[in-house]
Design a protein around this motif. Structure first.
Motif, PDB file in Angstrom:
ATOM      1  N   MET A  65       0.841  -1.193   0.000  1.00 46.81           N
ATOM      2  CA  MET A  65       0.000   0.000   0.000  1.00 46.81           C
ATOM      3  C   MET A  65       0.874   1.239   0.000  1.00 46.81           C
ATOM      4  O   MET A  65       1.857   1.333   0.725  1.00 46.81           O
ATOM      5  N   MET A  66       0.503   2.212  -0.839  1.00 45.31           N
ATOM      6  CA  MET A  66       1.209   3.486  -0.909  1.00 45.31           C
ATOM      7  C   MET A  66       0.292   4.600  -0.428  1.00 45.31           C
ATOM      8  O   MET A  66      -0.931   4.478  -0.475  1.00 45.31           O
ATOM      9  N   HIS A  67       0.892   5.693   0.043  1.00 45.72           N
ATOM     10  CA  HIS A  67       0.131   6.905   0.363  1.00 45.72           C
ATOM     11  C   HIS A  67       0.313   7.862  -0.805  1.00 45.72           C
ATOM     12  O   HIS A  67       1.433   8.307  -1.091  1.00 45.72           O
ATOM     13  N   ILE A  68      -0.789   8.167  -1.493  1.00 47.79           N
ATOM     14  CA  ILE A  68      -0.748   8.920  -2.737  1.00 47.79           C
ATOM     15  C   ILE A  68      -1.492  10.238  -2.567  1.00 47.79           C
ATOM     16  O   ILE A  68      -2.618  10.271  -2.070  1.00 47.79           O
ATOM     17  N   GLY A  69      -0.862  11.322  -2.983  1.00 47.58           N
ATOM     18  CA  GLY A  69      -1.486  12.638  -2.957  1.00 47.58           C
ATOM     19  C   GLY A  69      -1.954  13.030  -4.345  1.00 47.58           C
ATOM     20  O   GLY A  69      -1.264  12.768  -5.335  1.00 47.58           O
ATOM     21  N   ILE A  70      -3.129  13.646  -4.412  1.00 47.13           N
ATOM     22  CA  ILE A  70      -3.692  14.089  -5.691  1.00 47.13           C
ATOM     23  C   ILE A  70      -4.055  15.560  -5.573  1.00 47.13           C
ATOM     24  O   ILE A  70      -4.773  15.961  -4.649  1.00 47.13           O
ATOM     25  N   ALA A  71      -3.570  16.368  -6.496  1.00 48.72           N
ATOM     26  CA  ALA A  71      -3.933  17.782  -6.575  1.00 48.72           C
ATOM     27  C   ALA A  71      -5.012  17.942  -7.631  1.00 48.72           C
ATOM     28  O   ALA A  71      -4.762  17.694  -8.812  1.00 48.72           O
ATOM     29  N   GLY A  72      -6.202  18.311  -7.204  1.00 48.83           N
ATOM     30  CA  GLY A  72      -7.302  18.509  -8.134  1.00 48.83           C
ATOM     31  C   GLY A  72      -8.332  17.401  -8.056  1.00 48.83           C
ATOM     32  O   GLY A  72      -7.985  16.218  -8.134  1.00 48.83           O
ATOM     33  N   ALA A  73      -9.606  17.773  -7.881  1.00 50.11           N
ATOM     34  CA  ALA A  73     -10.691  16.795  -7.756  1.00 50.11           C
ATOM     35  C   ALA A  73     -11.708  16.958  -8.876  1.00 50.11           C
ATOM     36  O   ALA A  73     -12.909  16.875  -8.664  1.00 50.11           O
ATOM     37  N   GLY A  74     -11.188  17.201 -10.096  1.00 50.52           N
ATOM     38  CA  GLY A  74     -12.043  17.166 -11.273  1.00 50.52           C
ATOM     39  C   GLY A  74     -12.200  15.735 -11.742  1.00 50.52           C
ATOM     40  O   GLY A  74     -12.003  14.787 -10.978  1.00 50.52           O
ATOM     41  N   VAL A  75     -12.528  15.551 -13.018  1.00 50.80           N
ATOM     42  CA  VAL A  75     -12.747  14.191 -13.509  1.00 50.80           C
ATOM     43  C   VAL A  75     -11.483  13.344 -13.388  1.00 50.80           C
ATOM     44  O   VAL A  75     -11.535  12.175 -12.997  1.00 50.80           O
ATOM     45  N   LEU A  76     -10.297  13.924 -13.681  1.00 50.40           N
ATOM     46  CA  LEU A  76      -9.065  13.151 -13.558  1.00 50.40           C
ATOM     47  C   LEU A  76      -8.788  12.779 -12.111  1.00 50.40           C
ATOM     48  O   LEU A  76      -8.477  11.624 -11.805  1.00 50.40           O
ATOM     49  N   GLY A  77      -8.884  13.761 -11.213  1.00 46.57           N
ATOM     50  CA  GLY A  77      -8.609  13.486  -9.806  1.00 46.57           C
ATOM     51  C   GLY A  77      -9.547  12.444  -9.232  1.00 46.57           C
ATOM     52  O   GLY A  77      -9.135  11.549  -8.472  1.00 46.57           O
ATOM     53  N   ARG A  78     -10.822  12.520  -9.597  1.00 49.97           N
ATOM     54  CA  ARG A  78     -11.799  11.568  -9.052  1.00 49.97           C
ATOM     55  C   ARG A  78     -11.599  10.172  -9.628  1.00 49.97           C
ATOM     56  O   ARG A  78     -11.748   9.177  -8.910  1.00 49.97           O
ATOM     57  N   LEU A  79     -11.272  10.089 -10.913  1.00 50.38           N
ATOM     58  CA  LEU A  79     -11.005   8.777 -11.489  1.00 50.38           C
ATOM     59  C   LEU A  79      -9.738   8.159 -10.902  1.00 50.38           C
ATOM     60  O   LEU A  79      -9.685   6.954 -10.626  1.00 50.38           O
ATOM     61  N   LEU A  80      -8.700   8.983 -10.712  1.00 49.24           N
ATOM     62  CA  LEU A  80      -7.485   8.478 -10.073  1.00 49.24           C
ATOM     63  C   LEU A  80      -7.794   7.961  -8.673  1.00 49.24           C
ATOM     64  O   LEU A  80      -7.366   6.863  -8.289  1.00 49.24           O
ATOM     65  N   ALA A  81      -8.541   8.751  -7.898  1.00 44.48           N
ATOM     66  CA  ALA A  81      -8.883   8.329  -6.536  1.00 44.48           C
ATOM     67  C   ALA A  81      -9.682   7.037  -6.562  1.00 44.48           C
ATOM     68  O   ALA A  81      -9.432   6.113  -5.768  1.00 44.48           O
ATOM     69  N   TRP A  82     -10.640   6.941  -7.474  1.00 42.21           N
ATOM     70  CA  TRP A  82     -11.475   5.745  -7.555  1.00 42.21           C
ATOM     71  C   TRP A  82     -10.635   4.510  -7.850  1.00 42.21           C
ATOM     72  O   TRP A  82     -10.774   3.475  -7.199  1.00 42.21           O
ATOM     73  N   ARG A  83      -9.727   4.612  -8.840  1.00 45.57           N
ATOM     74  CA  ARG A  83      -8.887   3.470  -9.185  1.00 45.57           C
ATOM     75  C   ARG A  83      -7.961   3.089  -8.030  1.00 45.57           C
ATOM     76  O   ARG A  83      -7.795   1.905  -7.706  1.00 45.57           O
ATOM     77  N   LEU A  84      -7.337   4.087  -7.427  1.00 45.97           N
ATOM     78  CA  LEU A  84      -6.307   3.816  -6.430  1.00 45.97           C
ATOM     79  C   LEU A  84      -6.898   3.308  -5.119  1.00 45.97           C
ATOM     80  O   LEU A  84      -6.328   2.428  -4.463  1.00 45.97           O
ATOM     81  N   VAL A  85      -8.048   3.848  -4.721  1.00 47.76           N
ATOM     82  CA  VAL A  85      -8.711   3.353  -3.514  1.00 47.76           C
ATOM     83  C   VAL A  85      -9.126   1.893  -3.704  1.00 47.76           C
ATOM     84  O   VAL A  85      -8.962   1.062  -2.807  1.00 47.76           O
ATOM     85  N   ARG A  86      -9.670   1.578  -4.869  1.00 49.91           N
ATOM     86  CA  ARG A  86     -10.072   0.193  -5.145  1.00 49.91           C
ATOM     87  C   ARG A  86      -8.882  -0.755  -5.120  1.00 49.91           C
ATOM     88  O   ARG A  86      -9.016  -1.942  -4.836  1.00 49.91           O
ATOM     89  N   ALA A  87      -7.708  -0.233  -5.449  1.00 54.12           N
ATOM     90  CA  ALA A  87      -6.502  -1.058  -5.445  1.00 54.12           C
ATOM     91  C   ALA A  87      -5.882  -1.171  -4.057  1.00 54.12           C
ATOM     92  O   ALA A  87      -4.855  -1.826  -3.896  1.00 54.12           O
ATOM     93  N   GLY A  88      -6.479  -0.511  -3.063  1.00 47.85           N
ATOM     94  CA  GLY A  88      -6.010  -0.650  -1.690  1.00 47.85           C
ATOM     95  C   GLY A  88      -5.031   0.404  -1.226  1.00 47.85           C
ATOM     96  O   GLY A  88      -4.460   0.287  -0.131  1.00 47.85           O
ATOM     97  N   HIS A  89      -4.843   1.455  -2.022  1.00 50.30           N
ATOM     98  CA  HIS A  89      -3.894   2.495  -1.630  1.00 50.30           C
ATOM     99  C   HIS A  89      -4.582   3.559  -0.772  1.00 50.30           C
ATOM    100  O   HIS A  89      -5.798   3.742  -0.825  1.00 50.30           O
ATOM    101  N   ARG A  90      -3.790   4.248   0.008  1.00 48.48           N
ATOM    102  CA  ARG A  90      -4.272   5.370   0.813  1.00 48.48           C
ATOM    103  C   ARG A  90      -4.150   6.634  -0.025  1.00 48.48           C
ATOM    104  O   ARG A  90      -3.078   6.926  -0.560  1.00 48.48           O
ATOM    105  N   VAL A  91      -5.253   7.377  -0.145  1.00 44.66           N
ATOM    106  CA  VAL A  91      -5.304   8.512  -1.073  1.00 44.66           C
ATOM    107  C   VAL A  91      -5.771   9.764  -0.342  1.00 44.66           C
ATOM    108  O   VAL A  91      -6.749   9.728   0.414  1.00 44.66           O
ATOM    109  N   THR A  92      -5.068  10.873  -0.590  1.00 43.09           N
ATOM    110  CA  THR A  92      -5.482  12.184  -0.078  1.00 43.09           C
ATOM    111  C   THR A  92      -5.573  13.151  -1.245  1.00 43.09           C
ATOM    112  O   THR A  92      -4.624  13.264  -2.023  1.00 43.09           O
ATOM    113  N   LEU A  93      -6.726  13.816  -1.382  1.00 39.63           N
ATOM    114  CA  LEU A  93      -6.945  14.782  -2.460  1.00 39.63           C
ATOM    115  C   LEU A  93      -7.113  16.182  -1.886  1.00 39.63           C
ATOM    116  O   LEU A  93      -7.736  16.367  -0.830  1.00 39.63           O
ATOM    117  N   PHE A  94      -6.598  17.174  -2.631  1.00 43.33           N
ATOM    118  CA  PHE A  94      -6.744  18.579  -2.255  1.00 43.33           C
ATOM    119  C   PHE A  94      -7.390  19.329  -3.415  1.00 43.33           C
ATOM    120  O   PHE A  94      -6.983  19.168  -4.565  1.00 43.33           O
TER     121      PHE A  94
END
Length: 356
Positions: free
Chosen positions: A1-30
């Motif tokens: 498991m990795m801790h992943i930061g995402i800047a931006g919660a538009g369509v790209l940020g939300r899709l990234l979060a969706w994929r990464l959370v499903r894969a078991g990673h810890r995700v923080t978005l701003f």
């Protein structure tokens, strides 16, 4: 498991979060928005057309292929989301009035030269058009693009958030700086195993060009949402007009999105009188039943675009930047986020939905 930061919660940020959370990673978005339903991101102001063949007017074959791949991905992503967001792949139509036939045929010829044979526009006789879409009247030229479709971004934005709610969503927190393995927010540095920068226009550097993407610009988009209970339309249509590429996209409960593809301006002001008259008159010339439609909403927003109007993934150690989706955002976002995750070397499930 990795801790992943995402800047931006538009369509790209939300899709990234969706994929990464499903894969078991810890995700923080701003994100600078007030909350998950705040309509600031460009992804909210979109028709949701999935039209890789039609977009060959201004795109290359990589965007075309990303569009095809993304349609397949959406067919797996959407059923996995809450709320049953709308998604269809019944094709789309290109239309033109007789007086605009020369310009329309030049555009269709351009698509035919670039598209593989199975994805080229198929000419339709007026009678065949009437069988597909009985409420369309007026255009004398029509082409069918069978491998296209549409989604509803206003349903998908909240659905992606709800499906990735286990991520740490930090609203009202604009990112000031991004680097390899860190994000700076409110003067405080947050350290991560990997960072994705998906801020669009927010990537423009405030101080030094090394801190962001100096080439990104905003391209204005304008849309109207109207409601017309007596009008039937099953698939997206584009009217090939000499000055505009006017599109009409059906939505749930007799709603329709009407808009123009692009305006080279970073003006965020409300829709002008001229745009209102021209776009709605063009839509009415295709669907006469829209004469009694009621305007529900008019919106403008800026799409992030690079100098060549093509998307870009920039990869360095512990940092991935994605930008320049231009007017292709929803059409290619699944393929772009999947490829970005692969290039970042982040492990995800091998299943079709969450794989990269």
């Amino acid at each position: 498991m990795m801790h992943i930061g995402i800047a931006g919660a538009g369509v790209l940020g939300r899709l990234l979060a969706w994929r990464l959370v499903r894969a078991g990673h810890r995700v923080t978005l701003f994100d600078p928005a007030d909350g998950p339903l705040s309509r600031g991101a460009a992804g909210w102001t979109a028709a949701g057309m999935l039209s890789p063949s039609a977009e060959l007017e201004c795109a290359d074959l990589q965007v075309f292929q990303d569009g095809l791949d993304s349609i397949d991905m959406w067919s797996e992503i959407v059923p996995a989301l809450p709320g049953a967001p709308d998604f269809d792949r019944r094709g789309s139509l290109l239309l033109a009035h007789r007086g605009d036939g020369g310009a329309a045929r030049r555009l269709v010829d351009q698509i035919e030269r670039k598209a593989p044979e199975a994805h080229r526009p198929r000419p339709l006789a007026v009678t065949s058009l009437g069988e597909l879409e009985p409420d369309i009247h007026g255009p004398s030229l029509a082409w069918f693009l069978p491998h296209e479709g549409a989604i509803d971004p206003t349903q998908l934005m909240p659905a992606l958030y709800e499906s990735a709610k286990t991520a740490d969503w930090r609203w009202n927190q604009p990112v000031q700086d991004v680097g390899e393995g860190f994000l700076t927010v409110g003067g405080r540095r947050h350290v991560f195993d990997h960072v994705f920068d998906a801020r669009g226009l927010g990537q423009r550097p405030a101080k030094s060009p090394a801190a962001g993407c100096s080439d990104v610009r905003g391209v204005r988009g304008e849309i109207f949402l109207v409601r017309a209970p007596g009008v039937r339309l099953a698939r997206p249509v584009r009217l090939l007009h000499p000055r505009h590429r006017v599109y009409i996209v059906p939505r749930r409960d007799h709603h329709f999105v009407i808009g123009a593809s692009e305006i080279e301006s970073e003006d965020r002001s409300p829709v002008s009188l001229r745009s209102t008259v021209e776009l709605l008159a063009a839509a009415h010339s295709v669907l006469p039943g829209l004469a009694e439609a009621r305007i529900v909403r008019a919106e403008t927003n800026l799409r992030p675009a690079l100098r060549d109007n093509l998307p870009l993934i920039e990869q360095s150690a512990r940092l991935t930047r994605i930008n320049g989706l231009f007017r292709h955002g929803w059409m290619i976002a699944p393929a772009m986020t999947a490829r970005a995750i692969v290039q970042a070397g982040i492990l995800v499930s091998s299943s079709g939905v969450s794989s990269a």
